[in-house]
Scaffold this active site. Sequence first.
Site, PDB file in Angstrom:
ATOM      1  N   LEU A  56      22.527  13.932  14.814  1.00 42.58           N
ATOM      2  CA  LEU A  56      23.281  14.838  13.953  1.00 42.58           C
ATOM      3  C   LEU A  56      23.075  16.298  14.322  1.00 42.58           C
ATOM      4  CD1 LEU A  56      22.647  13.155  10.467  1.00 42.58           C
ATOM      5  CD2 LEU A  56      24.708  13.019  11.862  1.00 42.58           C
ATOM      6  N   GLY A  57      21.894  16.635  14.817  1.00 42.57           N
ATOM      7  CA  GLY A  57      21.606  18.020  15.169  1.00 42.57           C
ATOM      8  C   GLY A  57      20.215  18.132  15.757  1.00 42.57           C
ATOM      9  N   THR A 100      17.557  15.610  14.288  1.00 46.17           N
ATOM     10  CA  THR A 100      17.966  14.875  13.097  1.00 46.17           C
ATOM     11  C   THR A 100      18.954  13.793  13.503  1.00 46.17           C
ATOM     12  OG1 THR A 100      17.718  16.904  11.805  1.00 46.17           O
ATOM     13  CG2 THR A 100      18.897  15.082  10.771  1.00 46.17           C
ATOM     14  N   LYS A 103      14.454  12.690  10.449  1.00 49.88           N
ATOM     15  CA  LYS A 103      14.108  13.915  11.169  1.00 49.88           C
ATOM     16  C   LYS A 103      12.880  13.639  12.028  1.00 49.88           C
ATOM     17  CE  LYS A 103      14.701  18.028   9.533  1.00 49.88           C
ATOM     18  NZ  LYS A 103      14.643  19.304   8.782  1.00 49.88           N
ATOM     19  N   ASP A 127      16.658  27.720   5.691  1.00 52.65           N
ATOM     20  CA  ASP A 127      17.815  27.581   6.585  1.00 52.65           C
ATOM     21  C   ASP A 127      19.089  27.356   5.766  1.00 52.65           C
ATOM     22  OD1 ASP A 127      19.292  27.449   8.893  1.00 52.65           O
ATOM     23  OD2 ASP A 127      18.712  25.396   9.411  1.00 52.65           O
TER      24      ASP A 127
END
Length: 663
Positions: free
Chosen positions: A40-41, A48, A65, A160
């Site tokens: 996802l990132g 993640t 994560k 964030d």
Amino acid sequence: MSYCINPQCQNPQNPTHAVLCQSCGLELRLKHRYRVIRILGQSHCNRTFLAIDEDQPSKPRCVIKQCLDDGLSTPEASVEFRLYAAALDQISQHPALPKLLAVFEENGYGYLVQDYIPGRNLAEELEQEGVFSELQIWALLSAILPMLEFIHKKDRVHGDIKPENIIRRLVSTPAFPNSSPKKQLVLVDFAGRNPLQAAAEYIAPEQLQGEISTKSDLYSLGVTCLHLLTQMSAFDLWDIKTNSWVWHHYLKTPISHRLTRILNQLIERNPAKRYQSATAVIQDLKSGPIAVNLTPVTPKKWILTALGGAGLALLSLFMSSRFSQPLPQFSPEPVEPIYQVPDIHIPSPQIENFDPPIPQKFPAVRTLSHNSGPVWSVAVSPDGQFVVYGNTDGSINIIDANTGGLINTLLGHSQPVGTLAISNDGRTLVSGSGDKTILVWDLWNGRQKKMLYGHQGWVYAVTISPDGETVASVSRDQTIRLWNIYTGQTLMTLQGYGTEVQSLAFSADNQTLVSGGSNGIVDIWNWHTGQLLRTFKAHSEAIWSVAISPDGQNLATGSWDHSIKLWNFEELESRYFNNTPQQILLGHGEKVQSVAFSPDGYTLASGDLAGTVKLWDVKNGGLRGTFKGHRAWVNVAFNPQNYTLITGSLDDTLKVWQLLPPD
């Protein structure tokens, strides 16, 4: 698909049910239960992933994560990770924050497992619907500030805050199961142990210098609001010459003086002049009425128009129009209407799980997704896990084939996405649009790989060769183009027949390409050489869809003359072919828009412009059933892994039909 989480793995993609990574040999299931689907990132500190918990019967989705910074190579790093996880566990008790499900260490890395939150993030909303109104910003502040107040009282910071980390999800009320779901904002993806990994344009100045406090979150929230109001980067909203914010110059709709004052205090670059706590901002929001004089938010309306005329074989230039009222005129001392901001509070009840469990037995028909606009095109991944569909605004949604939960939204087109194709390995997605472009996507991570330029009109159809190396496309510019899927270069352009072609299909043996045109003619090409092998009149009106059976034996053509014809492919290639179809399927009362073969090739599905779907027996041409659940133009696609049919319609819905297995 299974994704290997080894950071050093060179080829992390693996088949869906693989046990070990085919590239590095690492076991693919974390703790023997969590199967990672896709990334996802990532940042330099962590990655993640979207994953499935295979230990639970419903196999719910979750987010994992992976903490990367120096791994857990020292006892101090391990202790720090555990302390961070404990703090995160306390924070996750809030019902509008992702719940922490598990914490563990494996292969030298720390892992956090959290709830998967389906829905659109605010960055996607901004891209698809335009700038936020003042009322939407008040609602955002009213939702997020209580979360920050809760987090800050636990002596933690988010670190964030940005539009991508605020997701809007639908929440059902257990006490009222038949009521409409409510929308709730959820704050995700805490920066964790290293707040410097956050997005730079939203970070407070002191955070960039390594100093972070609860006031840093307030700054990031304020900058998030500025971006949603202007659709511009914070870097562009700060004037380095005057050393001041100039965001109010870029507003597309004026906002009240009171909201302006609150936002200015949130984004004070000097922490001492900024709001000192989320509680202080909440008090400002709640104290007294708010004077506003704003343009009402007008719902988005799509006007679908068909441009008629001889030879036009598409309701091709369906256009979207957005209506809005003119901006109000402000006087120096306006007399403004007044409304009261709703009470802001932290809800007390906890909602354990927002993802609906996957039932063991599905009903005969169910609505998989209610879309915000017409569904123009539908495709199903070869592993049967994803349904992909194209929207009027140019976006592409990827949803879970079982639950309908949103997995990803791909943004790249500016006009309706009328055609989609997925490669046989399930890795590549190709989309064609009214904006005259074709985009090639990595379906596993959602990244755009290529943009194919060359067509001079609406792209009606795209298809991928069985070997996955070539894309064929047709356009309103009356050309067929062949593209190298890796380089994006045009391999060949077939043209000169003076009419529009609306449909394409590669043969199963990768040797021929079949096209159907607005004049009712079918052409069969040797696409490797560009040679036209056969052309024949198949229908009296436009052929809007062609499909070839998985075994390569049958060709189906669906036409605006309300009929479907089945052709034996071997006879088509014979020099004794006499233009006689194997079967003529009659029964549709409207123009046939789409046809598709079932994975076993025994059944043909067809959809028409009135929303009617029919199932046909390929062998004898008999009608197996008629489905009436849509109210407009419908596209059909089989799920290759089960006996279900997916239908997407211009009536804004996607439906799943449970079919009986063949006798």
